[in-house]
Design an enzyme around this catalytic site. Structure first.
Site, PDB file in Angstrom:
ATOM      1  N   THR A 147     -61.458 -13.909 -23.075  1.00 18.79           N
ATOM      2  CA  THR A 147     -62.119 -13.288 -21.916  1.00 18.79           C
ATOM      3  C   THR A 147     -63.257 -14.172 -21.409  1.00 18.79           C
ATOM      4  OG1 THR A 147     -61.798 -11.309 -23.232  1.00 18.79           O
ATOM      5  CG2 THR A 147     -62.994 -11.047 -21.174  1.00 18.79           C
ATOM      6  N   GLU A 156     -77.217 -19.970 -25.766  1.00 14.11           N
ATOM      7  CA  GLU A 156     -77.711 -18.761 -25.083  1.00 14.11           C
ATOM      8  C   GLU A 156     -76.699 -17.611 -25.160  1.00 14.11           C
ATOM      9  OE1 GLU A 156     -80.983 -18.403 -23.268  1.00 14.11           O
ATOM     10  OE2 GLU A 156     -80.138 -16.546 -24.037  1.00 14.11           O
ATOM     11  N   VAL A 198     -76.279 -14.602 -28.271  1.00 14.11           N
ATOM     12  CA  VAL A 198     -77.073 -13.378 -28.470  1.00 14.11           C
ATOM     13  C   VAL A 198     -77.280 -12.662 -27.131  1.00 14.11           C
ATOM     14  CG1 VAL A 198     -79.215 -12.413 -29.393  1.00 14.11           C
ATOM     15  CG2 VAL A 198     -78.365 -14.584 -30.293  1.00 14.11           C
ATOM     16  N   GLY A 255     -75.421 -11.677 -24.560  1.00  8.88           N
ATOM     17  CA  GLY A 255     -74.714 -12.035 -23.330  1.00  8.88           C
ATOM     18  C   GLY A 255     -75.596 -12.634 -22.259  1.00  8.88           C
ATOM     19  N   GLY A 297     -62.398  -1.542 -24.984  1.00  3.33           N
ATOM     20  CA  GLY A 297     -62.512  -2.974 -25.284  1.00  3.33           C
ATOM     21  C   GLY A 297     -63.926  -3.418 -25.634  1.00  3.33           C
ATOM     22  N   LYS A 357     -77.025 -11.852 -34.905  1.00  7.50           N
ATOM     23  CA  LYS A 357     -77.852 -12.130 -33.719  1.00  7.50           C
ATOM     24  C   LYS A 357     -79.333 -12.115 -34.099  1.00  7.50           C
ATOM     25  CE  LYS A 357     -74.362 -10.077 -30.693  1.00  7.50           C
ATOM     26  NZ  LYS A 357     -73.894  -8.809 -30.122  1.00  7.50           N
TER      27      LYS A 357
HETATM   28  N1  HSE Z   1     -69.210  -6.475 -30.138  1.00  5.62           N
HETATM   29  C1  HSE Z   1     -70.373  -7.023 -29.521  1.00  5.62           C
HETATM   30  C2  HSE Z   1     -71.161  -5.861 -28.923  1.00  5.62           C
HETATM   31  C3  HSE Z   1     -69.960  -8.030 -28.478  1.00  5.62           C
HETATM   32  O1  HSE Z   1     -70.691  -4.736 -28.948  1.00  5.62           O
HETATM   33  O2  HSE Z   1     -72.261  -6.064 -28.468  1.00  5.62           O
HETATM   34  C4  HSE Z   1     -70.984  -9.080 -28.189  1.00  5.62           C
HETATM   35  O3  HSE Z   1     -71.374  -9.785 -29.316  1.00  5.62           O
END
Ligand code: HSE
Length: 441
Positions: A14, A131, A134, A136, A189, A207
């Site tokens: 993705t 970047e 952690v 997004g 998802g 993270k």
């Molecule tokens: N599974 C993670 C979340 C995705 O739910 O934040 C991003 O690391």
């Protein structure tokens, strides 16, 4: 025109597909901002035939990420494969050894090998930017590394996992059970392939380990993180929290204490009027406590193709501009070992939910055991039998337990644990006590 920055991308899930689309869409803007174009020239994935919704025809195709990492046709290697081991690790190492800058979204790799990879990047005088690893699209890495390079931090804490925040939000707002909300998160998802990684707190721990290193100048150490997930949280806890003016969030907290640096991930009670408590759904947020100024909270999308690709592109832009910082904000050799504060010494307030047998003397006994550990109570709530149904018991039966909610003043983890063990031994409570730490904010 200055030569373009040539990029090879390994991993076309993705995020990889969103990255291809974003670089194409922002082509002119990026060239203007960076003084040179950024061009994806090669990609690598397992299946060439798969339709990813983006046109890959003009890129060279590699099936081996290590080969792509070494390819003389690229300047930067983008690693979107994931996982702490190979092929991600060997590909990143190969790129750094070949003198190529690396951009990665791989929190697992950084949490485990971040310090040694940073040292390699510095040795070869190339960038290692992460970047996207952690939160997004939230620029938290750059905020700690560059934006607040002149500040010190007493504590950083945040909602670093969207899946857990989504589940807790739905449980609270719709009084749903944990399992039903997890199913929905998977269907939509949000959850990782293995949901335990999210809900048991390991995603947050990785993270947090990265953020703690950036904030405190210590070596990245995932093993120093105390981890507890959200699977034991019941709708009853969220209702009780609400009544008492709190909300429950899965937080990652890194804090300087008298005994060392605490790194902990656990369900946490936060005051409803705090910035972090207002963050709902899959959204992420990080609060930074820095002496002399009010706390800074960054809020935004922490996962998803475009959000993560946006962070990757910002890292590529830095490289295109010729900017290179030590990956963890100071040279890898200067990162300290970091004294781990033991969790038993954690000090703070606690929420305790007990199913107490509704008999004379039960409460006196509970109070005695708490007093023995010098635990002082800020509030006590006992609901009548039947007001909050529990288990399979007939809630009106005299033998059925009645929920008791206790909020303690600041005390220590080992004191609370000892008191609860002693209370359980009395036989005056049913089942396991629930314990949730309260975070001052
Ligand atoms: N599974 C993670 C979340 C995705 O739910 O934040 C991003 O690391």
């Amino acid at each position: 025109m200055v030569a373009p920055l040539k990029v090879g991308v390994a991993g076309l899930g993705t995020v990889g597909a969103a990255l291809v689309a974003l670089v194409a869409r922002q082509r002119a803007e990026l060239a203007a901002r960076c003084g040179r174009p950024i061009e994806i020239v090669a990609v690598c994935a397992r299946s060439k035939a798969k339709n990813r919704g983006v046109d890959l025809k003009k890129f060279s195709w590699f099936s081996d990420p290590v080969k792509l990492a070494r390819d003389p046709g690229i300047d930067v290697f983008v690693e979107l494969i994931g996982g702490a081991g190979d092929p991600a690790k060997s590909a990143v190492e190969a790129a750094l050894a070949a003198g190529k800058s690396v951009v990665t979204a791989n929190k697992a790799l950084l949490a485990r090998h971040g310090t040694s990879l940073a040292a390699r990047a510095e040795k070869h005088r190339v960038a290692l930017n992460f970047e996207a690893s952690v939160c997004g699209a939230i620029p938290i890495v750059k905020t700690l590394r560059q934006g607040l390079a002149g500040n010190s931090f007493s504590r950083i804490y945040g909602i670093l996992n969207g899946t857990c925040n989504y589940i807790l939000t739905r449980m609270e707002q719709e009084q749903l059970a944990f399992a039903a909300c997890l199913k929905d998160a998977q269907r939509l998802g949000y959850a990782e392939a293995n949901p335990a990684f999210d809900i048991e707190g390991h995603d947050t721990a990785q993270k947090l380990a990265i953020l703690a290193s950036l904030a405190f100048g210590t070596r990245v150490d995932q093993s120093a993180v105390y981890v507890e997930g959200i699977s034991s949280i019941a709708p009853a806890d969220l209702t009780a929290a609400d009544e008492l003016g709190y909300r429950v969030k899965l937080l990652g907290v890194a804090e300087k204490t008298a005994t060392g640096i605490e790194q902990r991930v656990h369900p946490t009670m936060v005051r409803k009027d705090s910035a972090i408590a207002r963050v709902m759904g899959v959204t992420n947020a990080v609060t930074l406590d820095t002496p002399g100024i009010d706390p800074i909270t960054l809020v935004g999308p922490g996962a998803g193709g475009m959000a993560t690709a946006s962070a990757v592109v910002s890292d590529l832009a830095d490289i295109a501009r010729g900017l290179r910082s030590p990956p963890f904000g100071r040279p890898a050799a200067a990162l300290a070992a970091g004294k781990k504060a033991p969790m038993q010494r954690h000090a703070g307030g606690y929420y305790i939910r007990l199913n107490a047998l509704d008999r004379p003397g039960t409460f006196a006994s509970i109070a005695r055991h708490l007093a023995k550990e010098k635990i002082s109570l800020e509030s006590i709530v006992q609901h009548r039998r039947g007001e909050r149904p529990h288990g399979g018991d007939d809630p009106k039966s005299p033998a059925a337990p009645a929920p008791v909610i206790l909020i303690t003043y600041a005390t220590t983890e080992d004191g609370v644990r000892r008191a609860l063990k002693a209370i359980q031994k009395t036989g005056l409570i049913a089942g396991k006590p629930q314990l949730i730490r309260i975070e001052k904010n």
